[in-house]
Design an enzyme around this catalytic site. Structure first.
Site, PDB file in Angstrom:
ATOM      1  CD  GLU A   1       9.420 -11.916  -8.751  1.00 36.65           C
ATOM      2  OE1 GLU A   1       9.606 -11.318  -7.678  1.00 36.65           O
ATOM      3  OE2 GLU A   1      10.622 -11.475  -9.466  1.00 36.65           O
TER       4      GLU A   1
ATOM      5  CB  CYS B   1      -0.889   0.011   1.207  1.00 38.09           C
ATOM      6  SG  CYS B   1      -2.041  -1.337   1.156  1.00 38.09           S
TER       7      CYS B   1
ATOM      8  CD  GLU C   1      16.594 -13.122  -8.704  1.00 38.54           C
ATOM      9  OE1 GLU C   1      16.086 -13.658  -7.607  1.00 38.54           O
ATOM     10  OE2 GLU C   1      16.197 -12.043  -9.162  1.00 38.54           O
TER      11      GLU C   1
ATOM     12  CE  LYS D   1      11.476  -2.855  -6.112  1.00 38.79           C
ATOM     13  NZ  LYS D   1      11.752  -4.232  -6.628  1.00 38.79           N
TER      14      LYS D   1
ATOM     15  CE  LYS E   1      13.168 -11.156 -10.483  1.00 42.76           C
ATOM     16  NZ  LYS E   1      13.976 -10.978  -9.537  1.00 42.76           N
TER      17      LYS E   1
ATOM     18  NE  ARG F   1       4.670   1.584  -0.074  1.00 45.21           N
ATOM     19  CZ  ARG F   1       5.629   1.225   0.841  1.00 45.21           C
ATOM     20  NH1 ARG F   1       6.953   1.455   0.195  1.00 45.21           N
ATOM     21  NH2 ARG F   1       5.535   0.809   1.953  1.00 45.21           N
TER      22      ARG F   1
ATOM     23  CD1 TRP G   1      -0.063  -6.145  -3.233  1.00 48.53           C
ATOM     24  CD2 TRP G   1      -0.506  -6.837  -1.117  1.00 48.53           C
ATOM     25  NE1 TRP G   1      -0.016  -7.439  -3.400  1.00 48.53           N
ATOM     26  CE2 TRP G   1      -0.083  -7.962  -1.792  1.00 48.53           C
ATOM     27  CE3 TRP G   1      -0.749  -6.919   0.219  1.00 48.53           C
ATOM     28  CZ2 TRP G   1       0.096  -9.304  -1.377  1.00 48.53           C
ATOM     29  CZ3 TRP G   1      -0.482  -8.353   0.762  1.00 48.53           C
ATOM     30  CH2 TRP G   1      -0.359  -9.481  -0.054  1.00 48.53           C
TER      31      TRP G   1
ATOM     32  CG  HIS H   1      17.999 -36.951  -5.981  1.00 42.75           C
ATOM     33  ND1 HIS H   1      18.049 -38.207  -5.531  1.00 42.75           N
ATOM     34  CD2 HIS H   1      18.767 -36.259  -6.076  1.00 42.75           C
ATOM     35  CE1 HIS H   1      19.479 -38.493  -5.694  1.00 42.75           C
ATOM     36  NE2 HIS H   1      19.971 -37.216  -5.905  1.00 42.75           N
TER      37      HIS H   1
ATOM     38  CG  ASN I   1       1.515   0.623   4.187  1.00 42.21           C
ATOM     39  OD1 ASN I   1       1.668  -0.847   3.970  1.00 42.21           O
ATOM     40  ND2 ASN I   1       2.945   0.826   4.114  1.00 42.21           N
ATOM     41  N   GLY I   2      -0.744  -1.058   6.309  1.00 40.15           N
ATOM     42  CA  GLY I   2      -0.389  -2.160   7.477  1.00 40.15           C
ATOM     43  C   GLY I   2      -1.604  -2.964   7.718  1.00 40.15           C
TER      44      GLY I   2
HETATM   45  C1  G6P Z   1       9.010  -8.888  -2.772  1.00 42.59           C
HETATM   46  C2  G6P Z   1       9.395  -8.293  -4.088  1.00 42.59           C
HETATM   47  C3  G6P Z   1      10.686  -9.001  -4.205  1.00 42.59           C
HETATM   48  C4  G6P Z   1      11.686  -8.839  -3.136  1.00 42.59           C
HETATM   49  C5  G6P Z   1      11.279  -9.397  -1.833  1.00 42.59           C
HETATM   50  C6  G6P Z   1      12.199  -8.834  -0.780  1.00 42.59           C
HETATM   51  O1  G6P Z   1       8.471 -10.044  -2.814  1.00 42.59           O
HETATM   52  O2  G6P Z   1       8.453  -8.275  -4.999  1.00 42.59           O
HETATM   53  O3  G6P Z   1      11.269  -8.358  -5.564  1.00 42.59           O
HETATM   54  O4  G6P Z   1      12.641  -9.660  -3.632  1.00 42.59           O
HETATM   55  O5  G6P Z   1       9.908  -8.683  -1.510  1.00 42.59           O
HETATM   56  O6  G6P Z   1      12.315  -7.557  -0.558  1.00 42.59           O
HETATM   57  P1  G6P Z   1      13.316  -6.750   0.114  1.00 42.59           P
HETATM   58  O7  G6P Z   1      12.889  -5.389  -0.170  1.00 42.59           O
HETATM   59  O8  G6P Z   1      13.320  -6.948   1.226  1.00 42.59           O
HETATM   60  O9  G6P Z   1      14.712  -6.983  -0.897  1.00 42.59           O
END
Ligand code: G6P
Length: 611
Positions: free
Chosen positions: A491, A2, A484, A606, A488, A27, A73, A507, A99-100
Site C-alpha cells: 500500500e 471523495c 497484513e 481510506k 501494508k 478520502r 478520488w 506450492h 461523492n459516489g
Molecule cells: C480501503 C482502505 C483500507 C481498508 C479497506 C476497508 O482499502 O485503504 O485501509 O482496510 O478500505 O475499509 P474499512 O473502512 O471497511 O475497514
C-alpha cells in the site's frame, strides 16, 4: 471516496472549506475544487492535492460566507482540472459537489445531449447537475424540489451538495449510500463527508440517512426525504477532540496511529473488560448475543485490513467457541448468491463503517433474514446504523490511509465478542477464560514494548528499502498477520509483496526465492513453531534473506536469520496484536525511505464508498 465540505454562515467560507478539505484528503486526493458566491457563482478547481488548489486560489478575492469544496478520488474520467468538482449546470447558475457514482448517467446524458446540453467534463456529476437544472426549468419548481425529483430518477450512490447563484443563503445536501453529516453551529451550518471538518466549530451534528435531503436556507435547517416527507432533524453530539485528528508532533498520521496502539487497545477494552472481577461486557451486543451463542455458522464480511482482522477472528472463534466461521470478501459475497441459512450470523468489520461493498453485503444478508453484527470504528457511520447489533472499536479517528490502530482494535473487539460467546456456550473453561482476560489486559504494555523496536526496525528498513519484492510467511494465528504485513508494504511503499501461509509456500512462491528475496517470517513461539522452523530452513536452503519476528528469548531462529526482531511473548491467540506492530513499522520506514507519501499513497483512498 471523495471528500465533500460546505459552509454557510458568518465566516470566510473559503477558509473553512480549505481546512475541511485537508482533513478529508484521506478520502481522495487526485484533484480538488471550491465554489464560492463572491460576486458570482465562481468555481476554482485544480488537479492534484488540496495544497495545489490553495496555491491556485491565492491572491483571488475569495470573499464569501457560503461555499463548498471537494477532494476527488476519480471514478468517471481521469484526474484533471475539468473533471474536478464542483461542476456547473448548463446556465452556470447552479453548482454541485458529489461523492459516489450515478450509474444511469449515460442514459441521462444522452437525453440531455439531445436537448442541446454541452458538457465540459467526462463525469457523471456534471450530468447530474444539468439534469437537476433541466427539471427545475421544466417543472418550474424550487431548487430543492428539483433536487428531490432528480434523486427519484437517478440510480447509484451519492452524497451531494448543491448551491445556487440566485440564493446566497441556500445549501441543499442529500445522501444515498455515501456519508453526509450536517454540523449545526450558531447561525452557521456545515456539511461534510464526516465530522472531522466540523468539530473545530461545533460538536452538534445531524447524520443524514439514505434518501434524505437537508436544506439550509436563511439560517434554518430542514430535512425531508425523497418521498417529500418532512423529518425532524435528530441532532447528536459528537465526542471527538480536535487533537485526535491532528498529527501531534509526528511526521505522519500513520506513525502517530501506530504509536497510539497501546492506548487505543486500552480504550477499546475500557469499561468492557476487567479480569479482577471477571467482567466482560459489550453493551451493544446484549439484545442479540444469544443469536451468536446459538449460531450454527458465523459469516464474516469485510474488505482490506478489516478482512485480515476477520481471518484472525476465524481462528479465535473456532478455537474458543467451536462455531464454524467463514471469512468473506464483501465484494465477492454480495454478488455470489451465497447460501444463508437460519442460524447463520453475519459479522461485518469496517473501520470507516462506510465501505460500499461491506454495506451492500450487509443489506443482502439482511434481506435473506440474517442477523448482522457490526465491528466499526467511526461512530455514527452507515454500517453501525444498518446492523442489528455491534460494538465500536473506539480507536479514535484513523487518518493514515493504511490501517494500523483500527486493525488491533478490531482484533480486541472480536476477541471480546468471541470470549463472551465461548463463556455463554461453555466451550471455554473458566480458567482459560480468566487467563485470556488477564492477558488481554497485558497486551497494551506488550504493544508498548514492541513499539520500542522502532530504531532497530529502521535499520532493517534501510537494508531492504530498494527491494523489488517481499514475501511474508506465517502459520496459524500469524498467517493473517503475514497477509497484513504484505498489504501494508504494498500500500505505502509500492513494493510488490505477498503474504502466504508458510507451508503453502512450497506450492508456488518458493520458486521466487533467490539471494535477492527478503522473506519475513512471523515465527513466534506458538503451536506451529517447529513447522515454521522447517519452513525457514527451506528458504535458507534457497538463499532467501530471512527476517524473523520471534518471541523474546528465542535462541534457535536467530541463528537461521539474517535479521531478528524480538517481540514480547503472549498467548498464541493474542499474538497478532503484537506481531503486527513490527510489520507496520517496517512498511512505514521503507516507504518513508523511498520518498513515498505515506499518509496518501497513490491510487488508494481510506474510505471506499464506491464498489
Ligand atoms: C480501503 C482502505 C483500507 C481498508 C479497506 C476497508 O482499502 O485503504 O485501509 O482496510 O478500505 O475499509 P474499512 O473502512 O471497511 O475497514
Amino acid at each position: 471516496m471523495c471528500g465533500i465540505v460546505a459552509y454557510v454562515g458568518h465566516r470566510q467560507a473559503s477558509d473553512v472549506i480549505i481546512k475541511g478539505l485537508k482533513r478529508l484528503e484521506y478520502r481522495g486526493y487526485d484533484s480538488a475544487g471550491i465554489a464560492l458566491l463572491n460576486g458570482g457563482l465562481n468555481v476554482y478547481k485544480k488537479k492534484g492535492k488540496v495544497s495545489e488548489l490553495e496555491a491556485f486560489i491565492k491572491g483571488e478575492n475569495l470573499n464569501s460566507t457560503i461555499g463548498m469544496g471537494h477532494t476527488r478520488w476519480a471514478t468517471h474520467g481521469e484526474p484533471n482540472d475539468e473533471n474536478a468538482h464542483p461542476h456547473y449546470s448548463a446556465t452556470k447558475k447552479l453548482a454541485i459537489i458529489h461523492n459516489g457514482i450515478i450509474e444511469n448517467y449515460s442514459s441521462l446524458k444522452q437525453d440531455l445531449l439531445r436537448k442541446g446540453h454541452q458538457f465540459s467534463s467526462e463525469t457523471d456529476t456534471e450530468v447530474f447537475i444539468h439534469f437537476i437544472e433541466d427539471i427545475k426549468e421544466n417543472e418550474k419548481c424550487s431548487l430543492d424540489e428539483a433536487v428531490r425529483l432528480a434523486l427519484t430518477k437517478v440510480v447509484g450512490a451519492y452524497a451531494i451538495v448543491v448551491m445556487s447563484l440566485e440564493d446566497p443563503s441556500l445549501l441543499i445536501a442529500a445522501r444515498k449510500g455515501s456519508p453526509l453529516v450536517v454540523g449545526v453551529g450558531k447561525a452557521e451550518f456545515f456539511m461534510a463527508s464526516d465530522a472531522t471538518p466540523i468539530i473545530e466549530y461545533t460538536n452538534e451534528v445531524v447524520y443524514l440517512n439514505d434518501q434524505e435531503i437537508a436544506i439550509v436556507n436563511k439560517g434554518q435547517l430542514n430535512i425531508k426525504n425523497t418521498a417529500n416527507l418532512p423529518l425532524t432533524p435528530y441532532v447528536q453530539t459528537v465526542d471527538m477532540e480536535l487533537e485526535a485528528i491532528e498529527k501531534g508532533g509526528y511526521e505522519h498520521f500513520m506513525l502517530k496511529e501506530i504509536f497510539e496502539q497501546s492506548r487505543s487497545i486500552k480504550d477499546c477494552m475500557r469499561g468492557r473488560l476487567d479480569s479482577d472481577s471477571g467482567r466482560l461486557i459489550l453493551g451493544g451486543l446484549r439484545e442479540y448475543i444469544n443469536k451468536l451463542v446459538n449460531a450454527d455458522r458465523i459469516l464474516i464480511v469485510a474488505c482490506g485490513t478489516s478482512w485480515h482482522a476477520g481471518l484472525v477472528a476465524e481462528y479465535f472463534f473456532e478455537e474458543f467457541c467451536r462455531i464454524p466461521v467463514e471469512v468473506e470478501y464483501a465484494s465477492e459475497f454480495r454478488y455470489r448468491n451465497p447460501v444463508i441459512r437460519e442460524g447463520d450470523v453475519v459479522i461485518a468489520i469496517s473501520q470507516s463503517g462506510e465501505t460500499a461493498d461491506t454495506l451492500a453485503a450487509i443489506e443482502m444478508a439482511k434481506s435473506k433474514g440474517a442477523i448482522i453484527f457490526g465491528v466499526c470504528n467511526v461512530v455514527g457511520s452507515s454500517i453501525p446504523r444498518t446492523t442489528h447489533a455491534g460494538a465500536y472499536t473506539h480507536a479514535g479517528p484513523e487518518i493514515g490511509v493504511a490501517s494500523t490502530k483500527a486493525f488491533t482494535a478490531q482484533l480486541t473487539v472480536l476477541n471480546m465478542i468471541a470470549l463472551i460467546v465461548a463463556q455463554k456456550k461453555g466451550t471455554i473453561t473458566e480458567q482459560k477464560f480468566h487467563e485470556l482476560l488477564v492477558e488481554m489486559e497485558n497486551i497494551p504494555a506488550k504493544v508498548e514494548k514492541a513499539l520500542k523496536l522502532n530504531a532497530q526496525i529502521q535499520v532493517i528498513a534501510d537494508e531492504f528499502k530498494n527491494a523489488h519484492n517481499f514475501i511474508y510467511l506465517g502459520r496459524g494465528y500469524n498467517f493473517p498477520v503475514a497477509l497484513e504485513g504484505a498489504l501494508k508494504l504494498k500500500e505505502i511503499s509500492y513494493i510488490h509483496a505477498e503474504g502466504y501461509p508458510a507451508a503453502e509456500m512450497k506450492h508456488g512462491p518458493i520458486a521466487l526465492i533467490d539471494e535477492e528475496m527478503p522473506v519475513v517470517f512471523i515465527a513466534t513461539k506458538d503451536a506451529s513453531y517447529e513447522k515454521v522452523v522447517s519452513n525457514i530452513q527451506e528458504v535458507k536452503a534457497r538463499k532467501g534473506r530471512v527476517i524473523s519476528i520471534v518471541t523474546e528469548g528465542d535462541v534457535l531462529i536467530p541463528k537461521m536469520s539474517e535479521f531478528v526482531i524480538e517481540v514480547p511473548s503472549t498467548m498464541d491467540a493474542l499474538m497478532p496484536m503484537i506481531s503486527v506492530i513490527p510489520l507496520q513499522l517496517l512498511s512505514y520506514h521503507i516507504a518513508v525511505m523511498r520518498g513515498c507519501n505515506v499518509d496518501q499513497p497513490r491510487n488508494l483512498a481510506k474510505s471506499v464508498t464506491v464498489e
